[in-house]
Scaffold this motif. Structure first.
Motif, PDB file in Angstrom:
ATOM      1  N   LEU A 156      -3.115  -4.814  12.609  1.00  0.00           N
ATOM      2  CA  LEU A 156      -2.997  -3.782  11.581  1.00  0.00           C
ATOM      3  C   LEU A 156      -4.360  -3.314  11.097  1.00  0.00           C
ATOM      4  O   LEU A 156      -4.465  -2.281  10.438  1.00  0.00           O
ATOM      5  N   GLY A 157      -5.416  -4.040  11.419  1.00  0.00           N
ATOM      6  CA  GLY A 157      -6.762  -3.581  11.083  1.00  0.00           C
ATOM      7  C   GLY A 157      -7.160  -2.338  11.844  1.00  0.00           C
ATOM      8  O   GLY A 157      -8.167  -1.691  11.526  1.00  0.00           O
ATOM      9  N   ALA A 158      -6.349  -1.970  12.859  1.00  0.00           N
ATOM     10  CA  ALA A 158      -6.639  -0.754  13.631  1.00  0.00           C
ATOM     11  C   ALA A 158      -6.296   0.503  12.855  1.00  0.00           C
ATOM     12  O   ALA A 158      -6.794   1.587  13.169  1.00  0.00           O
ATOM     13  N   LEU A 159      -5.443   0.365  11.833  1.00  0.00           N
ATOM     14  CA  LEU A 159      -4.903   1.542  11.146  1.00  0.00           C
ATOM     15  C   LEU A 159      -5.779   1.945   9.961  1.00  0.00           C
ATOM     16  O   LEU A 159      -6.542   1.138   9.437  1.00  0.00           O
ATOM     17  N   PRO A 160      -5.677   3.205   9.537  1.00  0.00           N
ATOM     18  CA  PRO A 160      -6.429   3.643   8.363  1.00  0.00           C
ATOM     19  C   PRO A 160      -6.010   2.825   7.146  1.00  0.00           C
ATOM     20  O   PRO A 160      -4.867   2.407   7.043  1.00  0.00           O
ATOM     21  N   PRO A 161      -6.876   2.604   6.192  1.00  0.00           N
ATOM     22  CA  PRO A 161      -8.243   3.123   6.161  1.00  0.00           C
ATOM     23  C   PRO A 161      -9.272   2.194   6.826  1.00  0.00           C
ATOM     24  O   PRO A 161     -10.441   2.518   6.827  1.00  0.00           O
ATOM     25  N   LEU A 162      -8.818   1.058   7.388  1.00  0.00           N
ATOM     26  CA  LEU A 162      -9.797   0.123   7.946  1.00  0.00           C
ATOM     27  C   LEU A 162     -10.338   0.607   9.292  1.00  0.00           C
ATOM     28  O   LEU A 162     -11.534   0.497   9.562  1.00  0.00           O
ATOM     29  N   ASN A 163      -9.475   1.141  10.141  1.00  0.00           N
ATOM     30  CA  ASN A 163      -9.898   1.724  11.425  1.00  0.00           C
ATOM     31  C   ASN A 163     -10.869   0.810  12.176  1.00  0.00           C
ATOM     32  O   ASN A 163     -11.900   1.250  12.673  1.00  0.00           O
ATOM     33  N   SER A 164     -10.541  -0.450  12.263  1.00  0.00           N
ATOM     34  CA  SER A 164     -11.512  -1.416  12.766  1.00  0.00           C
ATOM     35  C   SER A 164     -11.076  -2.141  14.026  1.00  0.00           C
ATOM     36  O   SER A 164     -11.400  -3.319  14.211  1.00  0.00           O
ATOM     37  N   THR A 165     -10.334  -1.487  14.878  1.00  0.00           N
ATOM     38  CA  THR A 165     -10.008  -2.062  16.180  1.00  0.00           C
ATOM     39  C   THR A 165     -10.121  -0.962  17.226  1.00  0.00           C
ATOM     40  O   THR A 165      -9.561   0.118  17.055  1.00  0.00           O
ATOM     41  N   ASP A 166     -10.815  -1.255  18.307  1.00  0.00           N
ATOM     42  CA  ASP A 166     -11.048  -0.233  19.331  1.00  0.00           C
ATOM     43  C   ASP A 166     -10.219  -0.449  20.584  1.00  0.00           C
ATOM     44  O   ASP A 166      -9.956   0.505  21.320  1.00  0.00           O
ATOM     45  N   THR A 167      -9.835  -1.702  20.884  1.00  0.00           N
ATOM     46  CA  THR A 167      -8.947  -1.955  22.009  1.00  0.00           C
ATOM     47  C   THR A 167      -7.945  -3.030  21.610  1.00  0.00           C
ATOM     48  O   THR A 167      -8.225  -3.863  20.748  1.00  0.00           O
ATOM     49  N   CYS A 168      -6.778  -2.989  22.224  1.00  0.00           N
ATOM     50  CA  CYS A 168      -5.771  -4.032  22.000  1.00  0.00           C
ATOM     51  C   CYS A 168      -4.762  -3.937  23.133  1.00  0.00           C
ATOM     52  O   CYS A 168      -4.041  -2.943  23.225  1.00  0.00           O
ATOM     53  N   GLY A 169      -4.700  -4.943  23.988  1.00  0.00           N
ATOM     54  CA  GLY A 169      -3.817  -4.872  25.147  1.00  0.00           C
ATOM     55  C   GLY A 169      -2.674  -5.851  25.101  1.00  0.00           C
ATOM     56  O   GLY A 169      -1.514  -5.464  25.044  1.00  0.00           O
ATOM     57  N   CYS A 170      -2.982  -7.117  25.102  1.00  0.00           N
ATOM     58  CA  CYS A 170      -1.924  -8.127  25.112  1.00  0.00           C
ATOM     59  C   CYS A 170      -2.496  -9.421  24.551  1.00  0.00           C
ATOM     60  O   CYS A 170      -3.682  -9.510  24.238  1.00  0.00           O
ATOM     61  N   MET A 171      -1.645 -10.436  24.448  1.00  0.00           N
ATOM     62  CA  MET A 171      -2.065 -11.723  23.896  1.00  0.00           C
ATOM     63  C   MET A 171      -3.243 -12.284  24.687  1.00  0.00           C
ATOM     64  O   MET A 171      -3.188 -12.434  25.915  1.00  0.00           O
ATOM     65  N   GLY A 172      -4.320 -12.589  23.985  1.00  0.00           N
ATOM     66  CA  GLY A 172      -5.453 -13.238  24.606  1.00  0.00           C
ATOM     67  C   GLY A 172      -6.395 -12.329  25.353  1.00  0.00           C
ATOM     68  O   GLY A 172      -7.362 -12.798  25.961  1.00  0.00           O
ATOM     69  N   ALA A 173      -6.162 -11.014  25.314  1.00  0.00           N
ATOM     70  CA  ALA A 173      -6.996 -10.094  26.100  1.00  0.00           C
ATOM     71  C   ALA A 173      -8.345  -9.826  25.452  1.00  0.00           C
ATOM     72  O   ALA A 173      -9.302  -9.435  26.122  1.00  0.00           O
ATOM     73  N   SER A 174      -8.437 -10.010  24.148  1.00  0.00           N
ATOM     74  CA  SER A 174      -9.625  -9.571  23.422  1.00  0.00           C
ATOM     75  C   SER A 174     -10.917 -10.167  23.971  1.00  0.00           C
ATOM     76  O   SER A 174     -11.917  -9.456  24.159  1.00  0.00           O
ATOM     77  N   ILE A 175     -10.918 -11.451  24.258  1.00  0.00           N
ATOM     78  CA  ILE A 175     -12.161 -12.115  24.680  1.00  0.00           C
ATOM     79  C   ILE A 175     -12.579 -11.628  26.066  1.00  0.00           C
ATOM     80  O   ILE A 175     -13.746 -11.306  26.305  1.00  0.00           O
ATOM     81  N   GLY A 176     -11.633 -11.568  26.972  1.00  0.00           N
ATOM     82  CA  GLY A 176     -11.954 -11.107  28.317  1.00  0.00           C
ATOM     83  C   GLY A 176     -12.449  -9.674  28.332  1.00  0.00           C
ATOM     84  O   GLY A 176     -13.394  -9.331  29.054  1.00  0.00           O
ATOM     85  N   VAL A 177     -11.817  -8.811  27.529  1.00  0.00           N
ATOM     86  CA  VAL A 177     -12.224  -7.406  27.480  1.00  0.00           C
ATOM     87  C   VAL A 177     -13.637  -7.287  26.904  1.00  0.00           C
ATOM     88  O   VAL A 177     -14.476  -6.543  27.423  1.00  0.00           O
ATOM     89  N   ALA A 178     -13.907  -8.022  25.832  1.00  0.00           N
ATOM     90  CA  ALA A 178     -15.252  -7.986  25.249  1.00  0.00           C
ATOM     91  C   ALA A 178     -16.287  -8.504  26.246  1.00  0.00           C
ATOM     92  O   ALA A 178     -17.384  -7.940  26.381  1.00  0.00           O
ATOM     93  N   HIS A 179     -15.948  -9.556  26.967  1.00  0.00           N
ATOM     94  CA  HIS A 179     -16.852 -10.112  27.971  1.00  0.00           C
ATOM     95  C   HIS A 179     -17.095  -9.100  29.094  1.00  0.00           C
ATOM     96  O   HIS A 179     -18.229  -8.928  29.571  1.00  0.00           O
ATOM     97  N   GLY A 180     -16.020  -8.408  29.499  1.00  0.00           N
ATOM     98  CA  GLY A 180     -16.169  -7.407  30.555  1.00  0.00           C
ATOM     99  C   GLY A 180     -17.086  -6.274  30.135  1.00  0.00           C
ATOM    100  O   GLY A 180     -17.920  -5.800  30.917  1.00  0.00           O
ATOM    101  N   ALA A 181     -16.940  -5.823  28.881  1.00  0.00           N
ATOM    102  CA  ALA A 181     -17.818  -4.762  28.381  1.00  0.00           C
ATOM    103  C   ALA A 181     -19.260  -5.235  28.356  1.00  0.00           C
ATOM    104  O   ALA A 181     -20.189  -4.478  28.692  1.00  0.00           O
ATOM    105  N   ASP A 182     -19.446  -6.484  27.983  1.00  0.00           N
ATOM    106  CA  ASP A 182     -20.788  -7.076  27.965  1.00  0.00           C
ATOM    107  C   ASP A 182     -21.380  -7.078  29.369  1.00  0.00           C
ATOM    108  O   ASP A 182     -22.523  -6.619  29.591  1.00  0.00           O
TER     109      ASP A 182
END
Length: 593
Positions: free
Chosen positions: A376-402
């Motif tokens: 829910l941090g993705a929604l206004p007014p926080l607008n603080s999430t840029d990607t969200c795919g599935c359970m546990g994806a966040s770390i791998g996606v961030a690592h891939g971008a790195d």
């Protein structure tokens, strides 16, 4: 005795009545209540596993040991458990094994819409579908019998409406299932899926499906209900109820087993009606199975395969296709909502995740999110999430971008339960491959979004026993993180300082931002609603940008705090530059004066 039960409650009851001894699951809407209900019955073992694959492995192990077992999950959970699902099909089992897949048409609480009957066919696992709570209970027993008779796991597929709607159920007594085998099975060729053995098992499961196809002809939950033969409807699941309501005089072929389907019964039915249609939710699964028999039927050319069905949509689409006259079209009165403002989902008042997002928005950091309340941090007014795919994806996606050379330091954000679910191997990968992503575990001390289930970090099991409480810092260090910190989620200054420090480091970091979910009973006892000093408030609006439902804007533009909603988390007080929002100590001091 009859009792009104939801489909989920009925499945739990069926598992108990038909002798399931071990059940394991990961919570996920719309399936969560099945294990919660089952865990209350006597003489059973139930557990929350760290993810769906683990849960299914546990159930498979119990079935190998000769006991009746069950694993439940929402539809996307089977994606996680797919490896286990497929090998269990190859090996077969000793005791009965039922796998409940709860599909979510219309994506009420899911990131995608998928029809898991396709998984059943893919893995050569038979699929049964109930039309109401009674069948939900009865099919658990039938599925266990099929499982043991044909040496196969069985999928019990339900959809949201079956899971959460209630119908009367005839209750029975528990029939104890088989005891554990005197010795764990040592059947090298059957249970050790080395290629040399797996090659021999493939023909076995193909032959099994052939026998199950014959069995489907006599399966009592497949039945023909003859009526007006000008229209014949092949249907299953909750769509059967819509067929009965919208086409009360039509002939119906109700399928309780949708994979494999009974070819002779289908031919008999379709051959005796003038027009044959298939009414089913989501994919044209049964429709395609019938067409593969060389039998022409209509289905998704009439009824949409997108979203959840209901009587209204079925009626409207039937009229449009000429199946029903225009005269049956109903006029639906849409209530006038007037000038009510839109109410998008937001983090709860007092949510420990809010302060973290206030800081990441301030620092303009790229956030790779995950599945949980913190989405829910993705929604206004926080607008603080840029990607969200599935359970546990966040770390791998961030690592891939790195690793792709992204010029910014990527942040991976996931919850405590999600970290246990699939975050751990991803973080290990970051450490092993010399990544620099910053991982933030938002630890609210519970699996919150699905309804406050326990997890390895809470110190309690599903059945209420005290157990080991897994500490994050030693775990994160063991997974290769050298820089680890635990932070108070409600101390914004500390969170900002720690993030800035992590950003400066030329290495991966792991931060645990800890704060109890505001809805936990212990947290509720500490509520102290804050107040606004009207003379100091100038209506600058900074506090509105934290997105707390307890802060409202007065007609004069100044802030006001709803004492019924405010928990006293002090995030708003910390962002107020004019110190117009009183802290808890100030409120208590004034109250005592």
């Amino acid at each position: 005795m009859r009792k009104l039960l939801s489909g989920n409650e009925a499945i739990a009851r069926g598992a108990w009545e038909y002798g399931v001894a071990v059940a394991s699951a990961y919570p996920g809407t719309p399936s969560t209540e099945i294990l919660e209900e089952f865990a209350r019955y006597p003489n059973v073992y139930a557990e929350w596993a760290t993810n769906e694959k683990v849960a299914l492995d546990v159930a498979i192990g119990a079935a190998y040991a000769g006991r009746r077992a069950m694993s439940t999950m929402k539809h996307v959970g089977l994606n996680v458990a797919a490896d286990a699902f497929f090998y269990a099909s190859m090996t077969g089992i000793e005791g009965g094994l039922v796998i409940v897949s709860a599909d979510d048409p219309s994506m009420h609480s899911s990131q995608n819409e998928q029809d898991n009957r396709n998984f059943g066919k893919f893995a050569r696992v038979p699929v049964v579908e109930p039309v109401d709570s009674q069948e939900a209970k009865d099919l658990v027993g039938a599925a266990l019998d099929i499982s043991e008779r044909f040496d196969t796991p069985v999928m019990l597929r339900i959809t949201t409406r079956i899971a959460h709607s209630s119908t009367p159920v005839e209750l029975g007594e528990r029939r104890e299932g088989p005891p554990p085998l005197p010795t764990y099975p040592r059947k090298f060729e059957k249970y050790v899926m080395l290629p040399v053995n797996a090659r021999k098992r493939h023909p076995v499961i193909e032959e099994r499906i052939r026998k199950l196809t014959e069995f489907a002809e006599t399966f009592p939950f497949n039945r023909i209900e003859w009526g007006d033969r000008s229209l014949g409807i092949v249907t299953c699941g909750v769509a059967y109820q819509y067929a009965k309501e919208i086409f009360p005089t039509a002939s119906i072929l109700k399928l309780g087993m949708t994979y494999p389907i009974p070819p002779k019964m289908v031919r008999e039915f379709v051959g005796q009606v003038e027009r044959a249609i298939v009414l089913e939710e989501l994919d044209p699964f049964v429709e395609n199975e019938i067409k593969l028999l060389g039998i022409w039927v209509e289905g998704k050319s009439i009824f949409s395969g997108i979203g959840e069905m209901d009587p209204r949509t079925v009626r409207e689409q039937a009229v449009a296709a000429g199946l029903l006259p225009e005269s049956v079209r109903k006029t639906y009165i849409v209530p006038d909502v007037g000038s009510l403002p839109g109410r998008p989902p937001v983090l709860c008042p007092g949510c420990p995740h809010r302060g973290f997002y206030v800081i990441t928005r301030k620092l303009k950091l790229p956030i790779n999110g995950d599945i949980g309340c913190y989405t829910l941090g993705a929604l206004p007014p926080l607008n603080s999430t840029d990607t969200c795919g599935c359970m546990g994806a966040s770390i791998g996606v961030a690592h891939g971008a790195d690793k792709a050379g992204s010029p910014e330091r990527n942040i991976a954000v996931l919850g405590d339960s999600t970290f246990f679910h699939t975050g751990m191997p991803a973080l290990l990968n970051v450490a092993y491959n010399k990544g620099k992503a910053i991982t933030v575990v938002l630890d609210n001390r519970v699996t919150a979004m699905t309804g406050h289930q326990d997890n390895p970090g809470t110190g309690r099991t599903l059945q209420g026993q005290e157990t080991k409480e897994i500490e994050f810092e030693p775990l994160l260090r063991a997974l290769g993180m050298d820089h680890v910190q635990t932070l108070d989620a409600f101390d914004l200054r500390e969170v900002e300082r720690a993030l800035r420090e992590a950003l400066k480091r030329d290495e991966a970091s792991a931060l645990v931002v800890r704060g109890e979910c505001a809805l936990l009973p212990e947290a509720r006892k500490r509520y102290v609603p804050l107040r606004v000093d009207e003379e100091r408030c100038n209506g600058c609006g900074l506090c509105f940008r934290v997105g707390c439902p307890a802060i409202v804007k007065r007609p004069d533009g100044k802030a006001s705090i709803d004492a019924l909603l405010c928990t006293g988390c002090e995030v708003c007080a910390q962002v107020c530059g004019r110190k117009a929002i009183l802290f808890r100590a100030q409120v208590l001091e004034q109250s005592e004066a």
